[in-house]
Write a protein that holds these residues in place. Structure first.
Motif, PDB file in Angstrom:
ATOM      1  N   LYS A 192      24.402 -66.591   3.039  1.00 45.75           N
ATOM      2  CA  LYS A 192      24.650 -68.223   2.941  1.00 45.75           C
ATOM      3  C   LYS A 192      24.411 -69.352   2.238  1.00 45.75           C
ATOM      4  N   GLU A 193      23.289 -69.154   1.280  1.00 47.52           N
ATOM      5  CA  GLU A 193      22.958 -69.884   0.123  1.00 47.52           C
ATOM      6  C   GLU A 193      24.740 -69.679  -0.653  1.00 47.52           C
ATOM      7  N   TYR A 194      24.872 -68.578  -0.547  1.00 47.86           N
ATOM      8  CA  TYR A 194      25.863 -68.658  -1.865  1.00 47.86           C
ATOM      9  C   TYR A 194      27.788 -69.863  -0.808  1.00 47.86           C
ATOM     10  N   ILE A 195      27.491 -69.748  -0.343  1.00 49.46           N
ATOM     11  CA  ILE A 195      28.775 -70.180   0.735  1.00 49.46           C
ATOM     12  C   ILE A 195      28.024 -71.643   0.643  1.00 49.46           C
ATOM     13  N   MET A 207      36.235 -67.253  -9.152  1.00 48.04           N
ATOM     14  CA  MET A 207      35.317 -68.410  -8.871  1.00 48.04           C
ATOM     15  C   MET A 207      34.113 -68.213  -8.812  1.00 48.04           C
ATOM     16  N   ASP A 208      33.435 -66.573  -9.173  1.00 44.42           N
ATOM     17  CA  ASP A 208      32.264 -66.006  -8.917  1.00 44.42           C
ATOM     18  C   ASP A 208      32.073 -66.790 -10.174  1.00 44.42           C
ATOM     19  N   MET A 209      32.163 -66.374 -11.172  1.00 44.99           N
ATOM     20  CA  MET A 209      32.742 -66.864 -13.035  1.00 44.99           C
ATOM     21  C   MET A 209      32.659 -68.399 -12.665  1.00 44.99           C
ATOM     22  N   THR A 210      33.231 -68.869 -12.325  1.00 41.45           N
ATOM     23  CA  THR A 210      33.662 -70.762 -12.038  1.00 41.45           C
ATOM     24  C   THR A 210      31.898 -70.837 -12.408  1.00 41.45           C
ATOM     25  N   LEU A 218      39.855 -68.822 -16.696  1.00 39.85           N
ATOM     26  CA  LEU A 218      38.005 -68.982 -16.898  1.00 39.85           C
ATOM     27  C   LEU A 218      38.072 -69.435 -17.686  1.00 39.85           C
ATOM     28  N   PHE A 219      39.232 -69.670 -19.066  1.00 43.24           N
ATOM     29  CA  PHE A 219      39.182 -69.994 -20.431  1.00 43.24           C
ATOM     30  C   PHE A 219      38.943 -71.871 -20.051  1.00 43.24           C
ATOM     31  N   ASP A 220      40.376 -72.007 -19.286  1.00 40.55           N
ATOM     32  CA  ASP A 220      40.847 -73.360 -18.774  1.00 40.55           C
ATOM     33  C   ASP A 220      39.675 -74.049 -17.909  1.00 40.55           C
ATOM     34  N   VAL A 221      39.070 -73.221 -17.383  1.00 37.45           N
ATOM     35  CA  VAL A 221      37.584 -73.749 -16.707  1.00 37.45           C
ATOM     36  C   VAL A 221      36.947 -74.254 -17.493  1.00 37.45           C
ATOM     37  N   ILE A 222      36.619 -73.370 -18.725  1.00 38.09           N
ATOM     38  CA  ILE A 222      35.750 -73.451 -19.926  1.00 38.09           C
ATOM     39  C   ILE A 222      36.188 -75.376 -20.680  1.00 38.09           C
TER      40      ILE A 222
END
Length: 205
Positions: free
Chosen positions: A24-27, A62-65, A191-195
């Motif tokens: 619930k907290e994660y969502i 998404m988790d890593m983001t 993920l590199f683009d996210v960074i």
């Protein structure tokens, strides 16, 4: 003003923070992220549509983001501005330019309709054969085939001096069980683009 660099300490804190959350907290945090970072959310969906990752693998991205996002926020007194479309456009342009520079380092002109892609094919064939399953194996492949200064340009095209986060992405992605090389490469690219988006936003580049 000093550049905000994510440290191992901030990254590890972010990882531990998410590990301790219940569903619930994660969502709630995921929903908050998607509402706050609406442009980046849409960009991630576009990237995923292009790479065609399965839903579970995209969930891992998404988790890593979220971990990267929190690590940046914690490194900047819990303040993080919104990633704009302008920043995303800049990252896309730089990614395209980086691809062209990497190709040039192999003696390849991507604008040439008759371009010889044999060197790139060598790498792709190795990936498909499963001979490359880690960054170290890729580096060995590049060195073995004398691929110009591809290695140097490849390293420089992604880091944005956020090596802690880049290493985190490599380690997490390539430690996934049974992940195919093409999917691992796609996850890293996203993920590199996210960074880069976060880095340019928080450091006003």
């Amino acid at each position: 003003m000093a550049k905000v660099l994510v440290t191992e300490e901030k990254l590890n804190f972010a990882i531990e923070y998410f590990n301790e959350l219940n569903e619930k907290e994660y969502i709630k945090i995921l929903n908050d992220f998607q509402k706050e970072q609406i442009h980046l959310r849409d960009y991630l969906q576009e990237l995923n549509a292009g790479f065609e990752l399965d839903s579970e693998l995209f969930d891992d991205v998404m988790d890593m983001t979220l971990i990267i996002w929190k690590a940046f926020k914690d490194s900047n007194n819990n303040v993080f501005p919104i990633v704009t479309d302008d920043i995303i456009d800049q990252v896309e342009i730089e990614a395209e330019n980086a691809d062209n520079e990497l190709a040039k380092s192999l003696g390849i002109n991507l604008d040439d309709e008759k371009v010889d892609l044999s060197k790139l094919k060598t790498i792709n064939d190795k990936f498909k054969a499963g001979d490359v399953d880690s960054p170290e194996e890729l580096l060995k492949l590049i060195e073995k085939n004398n691929l110009g200064d591809f290695l140097k340009k490849s390293e420089g095209s992604h880091t944005e001096n956020q090596e802690v986060l880049t290493d985190f992405v490599y380690e997490e992605v390539y430690s996934m069980e049974d992940i195919e090389a093409v999917d691992a490469s796609a996850c890293c690219d996203i993920l590199f683009d996210v960074i880069k988006c976060f880095d340019k936003t928080i450091n006003k580049k």
